[in-house]
Design a protein around this motif. Sequence first.
Motif, short mmCIF file in Angstrom:
data_model
loop_
_atom_site.label_atom_id
_atom_site.label_comp_id
_atom_site.label_asym_id
_atom_site.label_seq_id
_atom_site.Cartn_x
_atom_site.Cartn_y
_atom_site.Cartn_z
N LEU A 9 0.83 -1.21 0.00
CA LEU A 9 0.00 0.00 0.00
C LEU A 9 0.86 1.26 0.00
O LEU A 9 0.48 2.29 -0.58
CB LEU A 9 -0.94 0.01 1.21
N ASN A 10 2.01 1.20 0.65
CA ASN A 10 2.91 2.36 0.64
C ASN A 10 3.35 2.69 -0.78
O ASN A 10 3.49 3.87 -1.13
CB ASN A 10 4.14 2.08 1.52
N VAL A 11 3.57 1.67 -1.59
CA VAL A 11 3.92 1.89 -3.00
C VAL A 11 2.75 2.55 -3.72
O VAL A 11 2.92 3.50 -4.48
CB VAL A 11 4.29 0.55 -3.67
N GLN A 64 5.54 7.48 8.16
CA GLN A 64 4.27 7.07 7.55
C GLN A 64 4.36 5.64 7.04
O GLN A 64 3.37 4.90 7.10
CB GLN A 64 3.91 8.01 6.40
N TYR A 65 5.53 5.23 6.56
CA TYR A 65 5.67 3.89 5.99
C TYR A 65 5.39 2.79 7.02
O TYR A 65 4.53 1.94 6.78
CB TYR A 65 7.07 3.73 5.38
N PRO A 66 6.07 2.77 8.16
CA PRO A 66 5.73 1.73 9.14
C PRO A 66 4.35 1.90 9.74
O PRO A 66 3.70 0.91 10.11
CB PRO A 66 6.82 1.88 10.21
N LEU A 67 3.86 3.14 9.83
CA LEU A 67 2.52 3.35 10.40
C LEU A 67 1.44 2.76 9.50
O LEU A 67 0.48 2.17 9.99
CB LEU A 67 2.28 4.85 10.62
N VAL A 68 1.60 2.91 8.18
CA VAL A 68 0.64 2.31 7.25
C VAL A 68 0.69 0.79 7.35
O VAL A 68 -0.35 0.12 7.34
CB VAL A 68 0.93 2.78 5.80
N GLU A 69 1.90 0.24 7.46
CA GLU A 69 2.04 -1.21 7.58
C GLU A 69 1.39 -1.72 8.86
O GLU A 69 0.67 -2.73 8.85
CB GLU A 69 3.52 -1.57 7.54
#
Length: 246
Positions: A9-11, A64-69
Amino acid sequence: MGLAIGSFLNVVIYRVPKKMSIVSPRSACPSCGAFIAEKDNIPVASWLLLRGRCRHCHASISPQYPLVELACAALFAGLAARLGYDWALPAYLVLFAGLLALSVIDVETLLLPRAIVWPLSIAVTALFVLAAAITGQWHDLLVGALSGAAWFAVFYAINLASPRILGFGDVRLAPVLGLALGWLGWRYVLLGFFAANLIGAVIGIALIASKRISRQQQIPYGVFLAAGCAVAVFAGPELLRPFTPH
């Protein structure tokens, strides 16, 4: 699974608004352009081990990257706990993964890209049809379809009356939310709609009162639609229990 999907989703969140392919090229540091090695692409763990910085240029990597994960993992675990071994579970997993990506994009750009909304709607609809075919829950599918049509009609009318208040991206998203909530029952449809507007009103008033935004400024309504849907799915049985006839 939620962590892995969250990494993808980050991508999507980074590339779709820029109209880039989500397939190629490989993920790279936005600062120096160096490709990210597999060992540095482990959800959450790599960000922690690298202390939030690129291995090559040491530029800061957004939390934001680890938070989205983590958010995607929490949603997947929560949906599995709420629904259990249900044939409709895959539809809700896909729906909430899509809503998470759309919410972040909406906050950043005030857009709900068609490149996400249309494939999401088709995939979720197909999974609900498959669930109905396996379990025989055609009545639930019918209620969901009618609810999706009703949500589209309501949101289309609001957009027609005042496009500034409600963008057409929200109109496109409304049917699949109506379908997902309608599968659970018409009361969930009403709860999701009420919760979305209540959350939006409270946050909007708070932002205006604190002068963070002006009255004329647009707000990411797609986020509130996603939040209202989440409230209905995760807390619906408890919130609706007092209104359930015995």
